[in-house]
Design a protein around this motif. Structure first.
Motif, PDB file in Angstrom:
ATOM      1  N   LEU A 154     -68.157 131.461  29.541  1.00  0.00           N
ATOM      2  CA  LEU A 154     -67.783 130.820  30.800  1.00  0.00           C
ATOM      3  C   LEU A 154     -68.116 129.329  30.785  1.00  0.00           C
ATOM      4  O   LEU A 154     -67.406 128.518  31.386  1.00  0.00           O
ATOM      5  N   LEU A 155     -69.188 128.956  30.115  1.00  0.00           N
ATOM      6  CA  LEU A 155     -69.542 127.539  30.001  1.00  0.00           C
ATOM      7  C   LEU A 155     -68.554 126.780  29.122  1.00  0.00           C
ATOM      8  O   LEU A 155     -68.336 125.582  29.300  1.00  0.00           O
ATOM      9  N   SER A 156     -67.941 127.494  28.176  1.00  0.00           N
ATOM     10  CA  SER A 156     -67.012 126.863  27.237  1.00  0.00           C
ATOM     11  C   SER A 156     -65.559 126.966  27.674  1.00  0.00           C
ATOM     12  O   SER A 156     -64.699 126.254  27.151  1.00  0.00           O
ATOM     13  N   GLY A 157     -65.277 127.901  28.587  1.00  0.00           N
ATOM     14  CA  GLY A 157     -63.900 128.119  29.005  1.00  0.00           C
ATOM     15  C   GLY A 157     -63.092 128.927  28.013  1.00  0.00           C
ATOM     16  O   GLY A 157     -61.878 129.081  28.160  1.00  0.00           O
ATOM     17  N   LYS A 158     -63.761 129.462  26.995  1.00  0.00           N
ATOM     18  CA  LYS A 158     -63.085 130.271  25.985  1.00  0.00           C
ATOM     19  C   LYS A 158     -64.062 131.291  25.430  1.00  0.00           C
ATOM     20  O   LYS A 158     -65.284 131.102  25.485  1.00  0.00           O
ATOM     21  N   ASP A 159     -63.524 132.371  24.895  1.00  0.00           N
ATOM     22  CA  ASP A 159     -64.368 133.406  24.315  1.00  0.00           C
ATOM     23  C   ASP A 159     -65.068 132.851  23.082  1.00  0.00           C
ATOM     24  O   ASP A 159     -64.419 132.287  22.194  1.00  0.00           O
ATOM     25  N   ILE A 160     -66.383 132.998  23.014  1.00  0.00           N
ATOM     26  CA  ILE A 160     -67.130 132.386  21.913  1.00  0.00           C
ATOM     27  C   ILE A 160     -66.889 133.084  20.580  1.00  0.00           C
ATOM     28  O   ILE A 160     -67.229 132.535  19.530  1.00  0.00           O
TER      29      ILE A 160
END
Length: 280
Positions: A154-160
């Protein structure tokens, strides 16, 4: 009769709740049905604000959180609940089993405006739960890995793991955490990392029925009761068996991805700090 989570159905009557209908997106070459963290692939698009599906998710999550809270409180107080139908948790393993199912639903919703506040609240409650129940290392670390994956993504806006954009972030990170959310998240995860060291060093209560480990892990397991170059079980001094080494690694990895993502979002001075594991 003890209260059990059960599987709510669409025909639940008044006072019941309905399992959210959250269809999974069509599989792609870059995604799998379930990540290595154990989380399901989120739905293709965020739930529409004010929609019936969003209300179903809110009601379901609120119901499950209440269920977990009531069972935890029953364990702490031993007081009878409404109708005395609540059975208190025996260990963190039982609570984590309920929690992981709830985390799956929250992640599956693919809706940041629901995910962020619920996950932050759960992370805060988690710090109370782990200090109030007998330890269950395997289950505890499994739940923490899911929370770590959720927050970092969620912090990155993409699945890690897959680098796929998350639903709700089509217009950038504005749908993600606010600075206030990030500061709160940082405080919670740092507190958790400290608490995990303390909790995992405690002997499990005799009533803990989760048969996960043959003995309790402690930070100074390798050094206790040793004389000369070898310990009492003829192992070289300082030797860690696979199980003990695994716990050391799990403790060090608590929220590691989240702290890295927070460091990128908040700037210098935020990152994965070394957890001090000593015999003191």
């Amino acid at each position: 009769m003890a209260e059990t989570p059960g599987t709510p159905n669409a025909g639940a009557g008044a006072g019941g709740f309905v399992v959210p209908s959250l269809p999974s997106p069509a599989p792609s070459s870059t995604s799998t049905a379930r990540s290595t963290s154990g989380l399901p692939h989120p739905r293709g698009h965020s739930l529409r604000p004010g929609s019936a599906k969003e209300d179903k998710v809110r009601n379901y999550v609120a119901d499950r959180l209440m269920h977990i809270s009531r069972r935890f409180i029953k364990k702490q107080t031993g007081l009878p609940g409404s109708g005395d139908d609540i059975v208190g948790y025996k260990s963190m393993g039982e609570l984590s089993k309920d929690l992981e199912g709830l985390l799956n639903i929250i992640w599956l919703s693919g809706t940041p405006r629901l995910q962020i506040p619920y996950l932050l609240n759960i992370a805060g409650d988690f710090n109370t739960w782990i200090t109030g129940l007998p330890t269950s290392p395997t289950a505890t670390f499994s739940a923490l890995r899911k929370l770590d994956h959720c927050f970092a993504s969620l912090l990155s806006g993409k699945d890690i793991e897959t680098n796929e954009p998350l639903p709700g972030f089509e217009n950038g990170l504005r749908a993600g955490m606010s600075k206030t959310d990030m500061v709160r998240c940082k405080s919670l995860v740092e507190q958790t990392r400290v608490l995990v060291v303390d909790v995992m060093g405690q002997q499990p209560d005799e009533e803990d029925g989760v048969e996960e480990v043959e003995h309790a892990w402690t930070p100074d397991t390798a050094d206790e009761a040793e004389s000369g170059p070898e310990g009492p079980d003829d192992r070289p001094k300082g030797f860690l068996d696979d199980e003990e080494e695994g716990y050391h690694m799990d403790v060090a990895r608590v929220y590691e991805h989240t702290l890295v993502a927070l460091g990128a979002a908040l700037g210098a001075g935020v990152g994965v700090g070394e957890i001090q594991i000593s015999a003191d």
